[in-house]
Design an enzyme around this catalytic site. Structure first.
Site, PDB file in Angstrom:
ATOM      1  N   LYS A  41       0.985  -1.184  -0.224  1.00 34.37           N
ATOM      2  CA  LYS A  41      -0.175  -0.131   0.099  1.00 34.37           C
ATOM      3  C   LYS A  41       1.137   0.894  -0.171  1.00 34.37           C
ATOM      4  CE  LYS A  41      -0.129  -0.183   4.558  1.00 34.37           C
ATOM      5  NZ  LYS A  41      -1.487  -0.836   6.146  1.00 34.37           N
ATOM      6  N   TYR A 292      16.671  30.125   5.966  1.00 35.05           N
ATOM      7  CA  TYR A 292      15.972  30.798   6.497  1.00 35.05           C
ATOM      8  C   TYR A 292      16.020  31.891   8.096  1.00 35.05           C
ATOM      9  CZ  TYR A 292      13.892  29.965   2.557  1.00 35.05           C
ATOM     10  OH  TYR A 292      12.784  30.385   0.770  1.00 35.05           O
TER      11      TYR A 292
HETATM   12  C1  PLP Z   1      -0.076  -1.777   7.115  1.00 34.49           C
HETATM   13  C2  PLP Z   1      -1.022  -2.885   7.454  1.00 34.49           C
HETATM   14  C3  PLP Z   1      -0.437  -3.846   7.433  1.00 34.49           C
HETATM   15  C4  PLP Z   1       1.189  -4.214   7.624  1.00 34.49           C
HETATM   16  O1  PLP Z   1       1.256  -3.852   8.650  1.00 34.49           O
HETATM   17  P1  PLP Z   1       3.210  -3.116   8.893  1.00 34.49           P
HETATM   18  O2  PLP Z   1       2.891  -3.004   9.901  1.00 34.49           O
HETATM   19  O3  PLP Z   1       3.631  -2.954   8.314  1.00 34.49           O
HETATM   20  O4  PLP Z   1       3.269  -4.395   8.788  1.00 34.49           O
HETATM   21  C5  PLP Z   1      -1.558  -4.932   7.605  1.00 34.49           C
HETATM   22  N1  PLP Z   1      -2.713  -4.745   7.925  1.00 34.49           N
HETATM   23  C6  PLP Z   1      -3.502  -4.141   7.457  1.00 34.49           C
HETATM   24  C7  PLP Z   1      -4.732  -3.844   8.009  1.00 34.49           C
HETATM   25  C8  PLP Z   1      -2.449  -2.605   7.179  1.00 34.49           C
HETATM   26  O5  PLP Z   1      -3.104  -1.900   7.415  1.00 34.49           O
END
Ligand code: PLP
Length: 399
Positions: A41, A292
């Site tokens: 994702k 800045y």
């Molecule tokens: C992002 C996510 C994961 C993965 O989590 P990690 O801690 O990065 O391994 C698993 N399940 C869901 C529903 C997520 O949103």
């Protein structure tokens, strides 16, 4: 020397071999028969979906996890064969795209189920033809059906439905706490839900647990629960896939860490290095201000280097005057405010710095390392956010 200066301002190198090895290591640490979803994702945690999803598939990942239908469409283009899980579900009007791109949405709201059923019937799909993963809210109060509210959901997904609940899913919200008290409560709540769902819908998978659940030892409990209901466990792995083992807080007692966590510490390899280069070097006198609002004032004559990366590239402005980057294998402190496109580092103590020199913002250089946790600790956040903040104008390049 001008011809030695790279034309890219800042870029990310991806070690796809490390990603493949990480996936294979994680799968070897998972319980027998468990499916490991490669979570890609948010553009593969900012690493780049187009490079990382195919690498995960090469290492044997059958499933990819993404956030949205849009991300699912991009993942489908990168991996024509993979199963693709839409972890935050579809929005109204997206059900036809779910079917067209062979995506597998998580569902928990009645309108999501109704939308998918209508689109599946319109597409001429038969009973149980469209797989969905039903999320249970076991304590996080984010997505999912509470176990006490399952009856109308089960009635809606009757046997004639074109939907098939292929997996029962929940998300653990504290599997990085070594005492695992919250996780134990969630598992109890999940079993309650399974006792209602499993006999009615005969799902195939129990989808629970992210990186910390696998490395911290909860995966064995997930597998045991799955086995009691004749399901196969499914884990959804993100951060560890990219080579970073999550921290546990409270931590395990020293010497008491699960073997899987020790393997993770020892064997996971970071996939991402973030680099830039020196644009110019200048001598400044005592009293000169840098950046800045002159938040840094030279107290003695100094040599400073201009680096072609700023907060628009994802270099957090809160690192101003309190972090170092690597040049020639040494730490060069950031002086003055990080600006949108630039930052300035103190190279007074580093011999021979010149335009075109590589600067490492995150990663290794000559045995020195800046980790995602170093960034996160300096800005009060977590590695997940450090990675996903790296800007879209920073090219992602497979090594
Ligand atoms: C992002 C996510 C994961 C993965 O989590 P990690 O801690 O990065 O391994 C698993 N399940 C869901 C529903 C997520 O949103």
């Amino acid at each position: 020397m001008a011809h030695d200066i790279p034309t890219r301002r800042s870029w990310v190198n991806l070690d796809t071999g490390a990603l493949e090895d990480n996936f294979r290591l994680l799968r070897s640490l998972a319980p027998e028969g468990a499916e490991c979803v490669a979570v890609v994702k948010a553009d593969a945690y900012g690493h780049g979906l187009g490079i990382c999803a195919p690498a995960a598939a090469r290492a044997g990942a059958q499933w990819l996890g993404v956030t949205s239908v849009e991300e699912g469409v991009a993942a489908r283009a990168a991996c024509p064969e993979a199963r693709i899980l839409i972890m935050c579900g579809a929005f109204p009007g997206q059900a036809a795209a779910v079917i067209a791109h062979r995506l597998t949405p998580v569902v928990w709201e009645s309108w999501q189920i109704a939308d998918l059923q209508a689109a599946a019937r319109a597409a001429g799909l038969g009973a149980r033809a469209l797989a969905v993963h039903l999320e249970i809210d076991t304590g996080m109060s984010r997505q999912g059906v509470r176990s006490g509210d399952l009856k109308p959901v089960l009635a809606q997904i009757a046997t004639s439905s074109p939907l098939r609940v292929e997996a029962v899913m929940t998300h653990l919200y504290a599997s990085d706490e070594a005492d695992l008290l919250r996780t134990a409560k969630q598992m109890k709540e999940l079993e309650q839900a399974l006792s209602v769902i499993a006999p009615a819908l005969q799902p195939e998978w129990l989808s629970v647990g992210a990186s910390s659940a696998l490395l911290g030892g909860t995966a064995a409990k997930i597998a045991a629960l799955a086995a009691r209901w004749n399901l196969r466990p499914m884990l959804r792995l993100g951060l560890a896939l990219y080579g970073v083992a999550p921290r546990f807080e409270p931590a395990f007692a020293r010497g008491d860490e699960p073997a899987s966590l020790r393997r993770g510490w020892a064997e996971l390899r970071p996939v991402l290095s973030w680099k830039s280069h020196v644009v110019s070097v200048r001598e400044i006198p005592a009293g000169a201000e840098v950046g800045y609002n002159g938040t840094f004032v030279a107290t003695e004559p100094m040599r400073v280097a201009l680096v072609a990366a700023g907060y628009a590239d994802g270099l957090d402005r809160r690192l101003s005057n309190r972090f170092s980057l690597l040049i020639r294998g040494q730490r060069a402190p950031l002086v003055g405010r990080v600006s949108m496109d630039h930052c300035v580092v103190d190279v007074t103590e580093i011999e021979g710095v010149r335009p075109g020199d590589e600067v490492v913002l995150l990663g290794r250089q000559d045995g020195e390392t800046i980790s995602a946790y170093d960034h996160a600790d300096a800005t009060g956040t977590i590695p997940w956010e450090v990675f996903t903040r790296i800007g879209s104008r920073v090219a992602r390049i497979a090594e």
